[in-house]
Write an enzyme that holds these catalytic residues in place. Structure first.
Site, PDB file in Angstrom:
ATOM      1  N   ASP A 198      14.574  67.532  36.805  1.00 56.87           N
ATOM      2  CA  ASP A 198      13.082  68.948  37.003  1.00 56.87           C
ATOM      3  C   ASP A 198      11.527  68.782  35.827  1.00 56.87           C
ATOM      4  OD1 ASP A 198      13.859  72.064  36.687  1.00 56.87           O
ATOM      5  OD2 ASP A 198      15.364  70.777  36.482  1.00 56.87           O
ATOM      6  N   ASP A 226      13.359  65.962  31.601  1.00 48.82           N
ATOM      7  CA  ASP A 226      14.401  65.223  32.284  1.00 48.82           C
ATOM      8  C   ASP A 226      14.029  63.893  32.217  1.00 48.82           C
ATOM      9  OD1 ASP A 226      16.270  66.416  32.701  1.00 48.82           O
ATOM     10  OD2 ASP A 226      15.787  68.172  33.738  1.00 48.82           O
ATOM     11  N   CYS A 253       0.612  47.771  61.663  1.00 43.66           N
ATOM     12  CA  CYS A 253       1.532  46.675  61.542  1.00 43.66           C
ATOM     13  C   CYS A 253       1.563  46.949  60.013  1.00 43.66           C
ATOM     14  CB  CYS A 253       1.467  46.190  62.684  1.00 43.66           C
ATOM     15  SG  CYS A 253       0.596  43.790  62.059  1.00 43.66           S
ATOM     16  N   CYS A 299       0.756  43.077  58.937  1.00 42.23           N
ATOM     17  CA  CYS A 299      -1.050  43.074  59.520  1.00 42.23           C
ATOM     18  C   CYS A 299      -2.080  43.241  57.853  1.00 42.23           C
ATOM     19  CB  CYS A 299      -1.891  43.606  60.029  1.00 42.23           C
ATOM     20  SG  CYS A 299      -1.263  43.036  62.301  1.00 42.23           S
ATOM     21  N   ASP A 358      21.303  67.562  36.005  1.00 41.37           N
ATOM     22  CA  ASP A 358      20.850  68.728  35.554  1.00 41.37           C
ATOM     23  C   ASP A 358      21.150  69.638  35.913  1.00 41.37           C
ATOM     24  OD1 ASP A 358      19.021  69.053  33.382  1.00 41.37           O
ATOM     25  OD2 ASP A 358      17.640  70.063  34.652  1.00 41.37           O
TER      26      ASP A 358
END
Length: 681
Positions: free
Chosen positions: A578, A582, A11, A14, A390
């Protein structure tokens, strides 16, 4: 820094408790629990104390100082526990009247069912009390069910524990599915290297290659590690790193980087950086951070539970004691009301389903080939209305095709293309291949063929000398020609006479236009931001149908464009890119998205979302997925609060029994979990 595997961590709450408690401990410099991979990374002076702290917070969690995840062998055991308890519960409920007539029988069957399925929860509640952790779901369920047994409501007590355990099991399954999906992302990246040892080639994992080793990279393979070329020459696709669509010739002494694609010749590379510094390792580290970045809804539920649970316990205590004392009535019915209220008030549906929704969403995105680095970025993407792309390597392939032919000095266009194709027939250069592809099958064989790296080719056919190449080659051969500063131009000369030129250009990716159309249908504005020439940008922008474009930009000018878009429209802006160039603009955007298959390490590391297969359509799909996630999260919150509100009112008035309480707690939790699991489909 040490890494542990956390077994039985099922969980998100937790995981957060463990991390927060570790950070409080003296001598712990850093602690991060990654729920996504069930791992703990900790920098501590005393690691025995780390183990003790984890056991104190979550006794069921086991620590293993290993890197590799093992299969969870407890799943079959959990199914066995649920089935065993379920069978006993069914017998005890169906034949309740007959068993009730035989005094020990009812208790033997139903209490056995209760202990089998509820022991784990009761033990957690006791351990948490020792550690001064109260008001959690384990405490509420234990008090409520033991109280129900005390007033002889055995079937209800078993039902609460059984259905809660079923809910935990379903949550566990959803978490595992999400984990597998996230880990599968890494398979998209290069998984092998051709290691050269004593003249032999061995295919090994990139992790096994050391700095200084030699690796062989064949045509078509992705270069798995950074290094220097020591043998051979080739053409490599560098668009992911430079933002330029034009491939680069590499020879002995040139540097090549992980992520580049070897296009033509076989090369031997001397490794200069280890695998741990490559894009693959960085992506794994980024996955580890994803679950710690919480969305607003998750933070709201965490704060809500801190106040909600104690308030309801106080209300239940008041109902159990004040009316009997004030009105001199029997305690039994009022205690029953209070127990009903405790079961109803358990915040499991919210505490479990909201983090699970985001985690399942991250897992589903991973299966789509999209790495989302945190739940908060799902919310950010949902509210984004402007998408800036881009061009090279993002909207376009970074490959080439012939888009125009201009003939000069009496030559015809088809002659220029034919002569160029004949000369380029034996070349593996991407531009040469695009020319041959544009012409079709070349049946003529040249007598001689000389390829000049970085320039072009010179071929001879029946006494005719054909020169095909760039501007530099024409200058070297002293051939008068037209000069261009835009697009990729291939000049053609025959026997020293200029015949014309061929315009070769990058072409859009197959799904780029669909991606832009889908984003515009979602009410988003789409712009293109590129360092390429205005002429090229205008052609691509028109072909794809973007709303606007900005061309001839340097990296810092792209950042200025993003700033201007934010001010102009007052909306959040996402940028998709990419290359290394950039990285600054990806960092500055509200949501930075990087292309991961060919993207640079810098862009991938700094981005909030990584598209692993470089498809622009994944951006529009991610937007739809994030909106769906948010809808499901708020469906769960609204549904849980509404049902609990109604049943708390009914329970306080004595109009709800323990069975209604079971539905209000466990039933709502199961419905919320199942609703969350829809995100995995």
């Amino acid at each position: 820094m040490k890494r542990y595997k956390l077994k039985n961590l099922d969980c998100a709450t937790c995981a957060l408790k463990i991390e927060e408690e570790l950070k409080k401990q003296e001598g712990v410099k850093f602690a991060a629990v990654n729920f996504a991979t069930a791992e703990l990374v900790v920098d501590a002076e005393d690691h025995e104390k780390v183990v003790e702290t984890v056991k104190k917070v979550e006794p069921e969690v086991e620590l293993e100082s290993i890197e590799k995840e093992e299969l969870d062998v407890n799943k079959k055991r959990e199914i066995g526990v649920i089935l065993s308890s379920g069978i006993l519960f069914a017998i005890g409920t169906i034949f309740n009247e007959q068993l009730h007539a035989i005094f020990p029988a009812e208790y033997i069957i139903l209490l056995t069912s209760y202990i089998v399925v509820g022991w784990k929860i009761i033990w957690k509640a006791i351990t948490n009390l020792k550690n001064k952790v109260v008001f959690d779901e384990n405490f509420l369920l234990t008090v409520a069910t033991l109280g129900a047994i005390a007033i002889h409501e055995l079937p209800e007590a078993v039902a609460v524990m059984l259905f809660f355990r079923v809910g935990e099991f379903l949550q566990d399954l959803a978490v595992d599915r999400s984990r597998r999906a996230i880990k599968a992302l890494v398979e998209i990246k290069p998984t092998f290297a051709n290691l050269k040892v004593n003249g032999e080639i061995r295919r090994v994992k990139p992790e096994e290659v050391k700095v200084g080793d030699l690796i062989v990279v064949k045509p078509g393979e992705k270069i798995p590690l950074d290094g220097i070329v020591v043998e051979g020459n080739s053409v490599v696709d560098t668009s992911a790193l430079t933002g330029e669509s034009k491939p680069r010739d590499v020879a002995v002494g040139d540097e090549v980087l992980s992520g580049m694609v070897n296009i033509s010749g076989l090369i031997v590379v001397k490794v200069t950086r280890s695998f741990s510094e490559s894009a693959v390792s960085k992506i794994l580290k980024l996955v580890e951070e994803a679950s710690s970045r919480k969305a607003k809804a998750e933070r709201f539920i965490t704060r809500f539970a801190r106040y909600y649970t104690p308030a309801v316990i106080a209300l239940a205590a008041g109902i159990a004691t004040i009316p009997p004392i004030a009105f001199n009535e029997p305690f039994s019915p009022w205690i029953y009301r209070a127990l009903v209220l405790l079961v109803i008030s358990c915040p499991c549906a919210l505490v479990v389903s909201v983090p699970l929704s985001y985690f399942a969403s991250i897992g589903k995105a991973a299966r789509m080939g999209v790495l989302v680095k945190g739940a908060n970025f799902i919310d950010q993407l949902t509210s984004t209305r402007i998408f800036a792309f881009d061009k090279t390597g993002t909207l376009t392939k970074g490959s080439f095709k012939v888009v125009g032919i201009v003939a000069k000095n009496g030559f015809k266009e088809d002659e220029v293309l034919k002569l160029a194709a004949i000369a380029e027939k034996n070349s593996n250069h991407p531009i040469a291949k695009s020319i041959v592809e544009a012409y079709g099958e070349v049946k003529v064989e040249v007598k001689s063929h000389k390829e000049i790296p970085g320039r072009g080719v010179v071929a001879e056919l029946d006494g005719t000398k054909i020169a095909v190449g760039n501007d530099a080659m024409m200058h070297e051969l002293n051939i008068e020609h037209e000069c261009f500063g835009e697009e990729t131009v291939v000049h053609v000369a025959v026997n020293g006479k200029y015949a014309g030129y061929i315009i070769v250009s990058d072409e859009p990716k197959e799904d780029a236009k669909r991606a832009i159309e889908d984003l515009k249908k979602s009410g988003c504005k789409v712009v293109m931001v590129t360092g390429d020439s205005r002429r090229v940008a205008e052609r691509i922008a028109k072909e794809l149908g973007v709303d606007d474009f900005y061309a001839e930009l340097l990296p810092w000018q792209k950042v200025e464009v993003i700033e201007d878009l934010k001010k102009k429209y007052g909306e959040k802006v996402a940028f998709v890119g990419d290359g290394i160039n950039d990285a600054p603009v990806i960092a500055r955007a509200d949501v930075g998205i990087a292309m991961g298959a060919m993207g640079s390490d810098a862009a991938i590391e700094i981005a909030d979302i990584v598209v692993m297969d470089d498809k622009p359509s994944k951006v529009s799909e991610s937007l739809k997925h994030s909106k769906r996630t948010q809808r499901i999260v708020w469906q769960n919150i609204t549904f849980a609060l509404a049902v609990k509100g109604v049943f708390i009112t009914l329970g306080s008035m004595g109009l709800a029994t323990m069975w209604e309480a079971v539905f209000a707690d466990v039933g709502v939790t199961l419905i919320a979990i199942l609703n969350s699991m829809r995100l995995l489909r």
